[in-house]
Each structure stands twice: as C-alpha cells, then as structure tokens.
Design a protein around this motif. Structure first.
Motif, mmCIF file in Angstrom:
data_model
loop_
_atom_site.group_PDB
_atom_site.id
_atom_site.type_symbol
_atom_site.label_atom_id
_atom_site.label_comp_id
_atom_site.label_asym_id
_atom_site.label_seq_id
_atom_site.Cartn_x
_atom_site.Cartn_y
_atom_site.Cartn_z
ATOM 1 N N ALA A 142 -7.516 4.880 -6.758
ATOM 2 C CA ALA A 142 -9.088 5.256 -6.430
ATOM 3 C C ALA A 142 -9.071 6.952 -6.944
ATOM 4 O O ALA A 142 -10.479 7.040 -7.167
ATOM 5 C CB ALA A 142 -9.329 5.295 -4.945
ATOM 6 N N MET A 176 -3.439 2.408 2.680
ATOM 7 C CA MET A 176 -3.620 1.057 3.308
ATOM 8 C C MET A 176 -2.229 0.489 3.918
ATOM 9 O O MET A 176 -1.239 0.657 3.578
ATOM 10 C CB MET A 176 -3.960 0.090 2.043
ATOM 11 C CG MET A 176 -5.305 0.760 1.503
ATOM 12 S SD MET A 176 -6.066 -0.574 0.326
ATOM 13 C CE MET A 176 -7.079 -1.741 1.351
ATOM 14 N N ARG A 214 -7.611 -8.089 0.015
ATOM 15 C CA ARG A 214 -8.854 -8.208 -1.115
ATOM 16 C C ARG A 214 -8.794 -7.114 -2.114
ATOM 17 O O ARG A 214 -9.172 -7.350 -3.173
ATOM 18 C CB ARG A 214 -9.872 -7.901 -0.155
ATOM 19 C CG ARG A 214 -10.458 -9.124 0.466
ATOM 20 C CD ARG A 214 -11.981 -8.799 0.935
ATOM 21 N NE ARG A 214 -12.171 -7.735 2.039
ATOM 22 C CZ ARG A 214 -11.915 -7.821 3.141
ATOM 23 N NH1 ARG A 214 -11.706 -8.927 3.805
ATOM 24 N NH2 ARG A 214 -11.948 -6.508 4.012
ATOM 25 N N ARG A 215 -8.278 -5.918 -1.854
ATOM 26 C CA ARG A 215 -8.051 -4.763 -2.899
ATOM 27 C C ARG A 215 -6.982 -5.071 -3.831
ATOM 28 O O ARG A 215 -7.260 -5.086 -5.118
ATOM 29 C CB ARG A 215 -7.885 -3.578 -2.194
ATOM 30 C CG ARG A 215 -7.709 -2.218 -3.032
ATOM 31 C CD ARG A 215 -9.193 -2.177 -3.587
ATOM 32 N NE ARG A 215 -8.893 -1.099 -4.679
ATOM 33 C CZ ARG A 215 -9.540 -0.661 -5.811
ATOM 34 N NH1 ARG A 215 -10.299 -1.637 -6.034
ATOM 35 N NH2 ARG A 215 -9.298 0.182 -6.542
ATOM 36 N N GLU A 216 -6.005 -5.904 -3.341
ATOM 37 C CA GLU A 216 -4.842 -6.266 -4.440
ATOM 38 C C GLU A 216 -5.523 -7.310 -5.304
ATOM 39 O O GLU A 216 -5.239 -7.164 -6.403
ATOM 40 C CB GLU A 216 -3.975 -6.797 -3.541
ATOM 41 C CG GLU A 216 -2.833 -5.826 -2.897
ATOM 42 C CD GLU A 216 -1.971 -6.594 -2.311
ATOM 43 O OE1 GLU A 216 -0.762 -5.673 -1.589
ATOM 44 O OE2 GLU A 216 -2.067 -7.713 -1.622
ATOM 45 N N GLN A 266 -1.909 5.120 -1.071
ATOM 46 C CA GLN A 266 -3.302 5.508 -0.457
ATOM 47 C C GLN A 266 -3.768 5.383 0.837
ATOM 48 O O GLN A 266 -4.953 5.527 1.182
ATOM 49 C CB GLN A 266 -4.324 4.630 -1.672
ATOM 50 C CG GLN A 266 -4.228 5.086 -3.000
ATOM 51 C CD GLN A 266 -4.732 4.537 -3.872
ATOM 52 O OE1 GLN A 266 -6.004 4.676 -4.282
ATOM 53 N NE2 GLN A 266 -4.242 3.165 -4.555
ATOM 54 N N ALA A 298 -5.014 0.721 -9.975
ATOM 55 C CA ALA A 298 -5.191 0.812 -8.412
ATOM 56 C C ALA A 298 -5.177 1.890 -7.962
ATOM 57 O O ALA A 298 -5.567 1.830 -6.496
ATOM 58 C CB ALA A 298 -3.422 0.077 -8.326
ATOM 59 N N LYS A 315 -8.706 -7.797 -6.025
ATOM 60 C CA LYS A 315 -9.623 -7.434 -7.224
ATOM 61 C C LYS A 315 -8.933 -6.459 -8.334
ATOM 62 O O LYS A 315 -9.293 -6.784 -9.237
ATOM 63 C CB LYS A 315 -10.581 -6.157 -6.226
ATOM 64 C CG LYS A 315 -11.772 -5.751 -6.964
ATOM 65 C CD LYS A 315 -12.577 -4.794 -6.241
ATOM 66 C CE LYS A 315 -13.579 -4.286 -7.071
ATOM 67 N NZ LYS A 315 -14.346 -3.396 -6.129
ATOM 68 N N VAL A 316 -8.124 -5.689 -8.075
ATOM 69 C CA VAL A 316 -7.475 -4.755 -8.807
ATOM 70 C C VAL A 316 -6.677 -5.727 -9.713
ATOM 71 O O VAL A 316 -6.650 -5.676 -11.014
ATOM 72 C CB VAL A 316 -6.178 -3.809 -8.318
ATOM 73 C CG1 VAL A 316 -5.190 -3.208 -9.431
ATOM 74 C CG2 VAL A 316 -7.111 -2.788 -7.503
ATOM 75 N N LEU A 349 -1.339 1.061 -3.065
ATOM 76 C CA LEU A 349 -2.357 0.924 -1.918
ATOM 77 C C LEU A 349 -1.613 1.295 -0.788
ATOM 78 O O LEU A 349 -2.254 2.137 -0.142
ATOM 79 C CB LEU A 349 -2.683 -0.639 -1.757
ATOM 80 C CG LEU A 349 -3.517 -1.065 -2.998
ATOM 81 C CD1 LEU A 349 -4.021 -2.654 -2.702
ATOM 82 C CD2 LEU A 349 -4.693 -0.490 -3.306
ATOM 83 N N ARG A 373 -8.198 -6.685 4.482
ATOM 84 C CA ARG A 373 -8.504 -5.692 3.500
ATOM 85 C C ARG A 373 -7.840 -5.213 2.413
ATOM 86 O O ARG A 373 -8.223 -5.271 1.222
ATOM 87 C CB ARG A 373 -8.977 -4.405 4.373
ATOM 88 C CG ARG A 373 -9.543 -3.200 3.595
ATOM 89 C CD ARG A 373 -10.176 -2.165 4.754
ATOM 90 N NE ARG A 373 -9.867 -1.012 4.224
ATOM 91 C CZ ARG A 373 -8.850 -0.181 4.368
ATOM 92 N NH1 ARG A 373 -8.151 -0.235 5.353
ATOM 93 N NH2 ARG A 373 -8.666 0.913 3.718
ATOM 94 N N MET A 374 -6.288 -4.965 2.707
ATOM 95 C CA MET A 374 -5.561 -4.648 1.767
ATOM 96 C C MET A 374 -5.297 -5.909 0.576
ATOM 97 O O MET A 374 -5.150 -5.584 -0.760
ATOM 98 C CB MET A 374 -4.040 -4.522 2.331
ATOM 99 C CG MET A 374 -3.037 -3.784 1.347
ATOM 100 S SD MET A 374 -1.680 -3.304 1.972
ATOM 101 C CE MET A 374 -0.675 -2.725 0.742
#
Length: 138
Positions: free
Chosen positions: A28, A109, A122-124, A107, A26, A126-127, A104, A119-120
C-alpha cells in the motif's frame, strides 16, 4: 525497494522482475523489503528458531520497522512446490499468493481471529486478481 536473495537452487523461483511486480501490487506504500528464497534446511531452522515449530513452513515474515516499512519475507521454495502440487495449483500462482500473504503480514495484517482472516483473505484475493491469478482459497 525490494532485494531478492536466492539461497535455494530451485529452478521454479520466479524472475526478479516478476517478484518486484507482485510486490508493488501488494504494498500500500513504499517499503524496504528483502525477499529470500531458501531451501528446506534453512526454512526449518528459521521456523524452529523464531516460531518454535520444527518444520519448514512456506512463508515467514520478519518486521523490523513500521515507519518506514521495512522487513524480510522468507519463502521456502521446496515447500511451495510441494503445496502447489498437493493443492493442484499452478506453481506461479502459489508463489504469488505466498509473497502477497507475507507482504500483507509485513503491513500489519494477520489471520489469528476470524474477522482478521476474512479481511486478509479479501485483500489477498483482490491483489491476486489484479495480477491475473484466480482465488487461492477457491
């Protein structure tokens, strides 16, 4: 670097090696993170003290520094178990989701506005997919 604290006796908290793996997926960039699993009373006290909400919440993120990235993630183990059961989710998947969610936030978000939430999320997704977990929002 991640430090894990267990202030909860819940037996369902994932192993430290698993938590570190999820954290690496998670983040970056490098960070100094303390992950603290708590019982209901501490979760409620922290949520009341820092967010003005008098109930135990699932995850809280405390950011101390953006450069270098440093902060605490507090996860309330009994809330995680209740939510996973109520939502029909595997307990490990819900633990992973909440840790990723908290990281996130660490970082920068957030999910206050709809575009930021998308956006958050989507990132969740993906991870979590990279870790072998299904979409937590499906």
């Amino acid at each position: 670097m991640i430090s894990v604290q267990r202030a909860s006796r819940a037996s369902h908290i994932p192993a430290d090696a698993t938590l570190r793996k999820w954290t690496r997926a998670a983040l970056a960039k490098g960070a100094k993170v303390t992950l603290r699993y708590v019982a209901e009373a501490e979760g409620r006290r922290l949520n009341r003290e820092f967010r003005g909400r008098d109930y135990a919440t699932n995850v809280l993120t405390f950011i101390y520094s953006a450069r270098p990235l440093e902060g605490d993630i507090v996860i309330c183990a009994p809330v995680v178990a209740r939510e996973a059961k109520a939502q029909g989710k595997a307990l490990a998947a819900h633990h992973a989701h909440l840790l990723v969610h908290g990281l996130l936030h660490l970082q920068g978000m957030d999910h206050e506005r709809a575009a930021d939430a998308q956006r958050m999320e989507r990132r969740e997704r993906k991870v979590l997919a990279s870790l072998g977990f299904e979409d937590p929002y499906a």
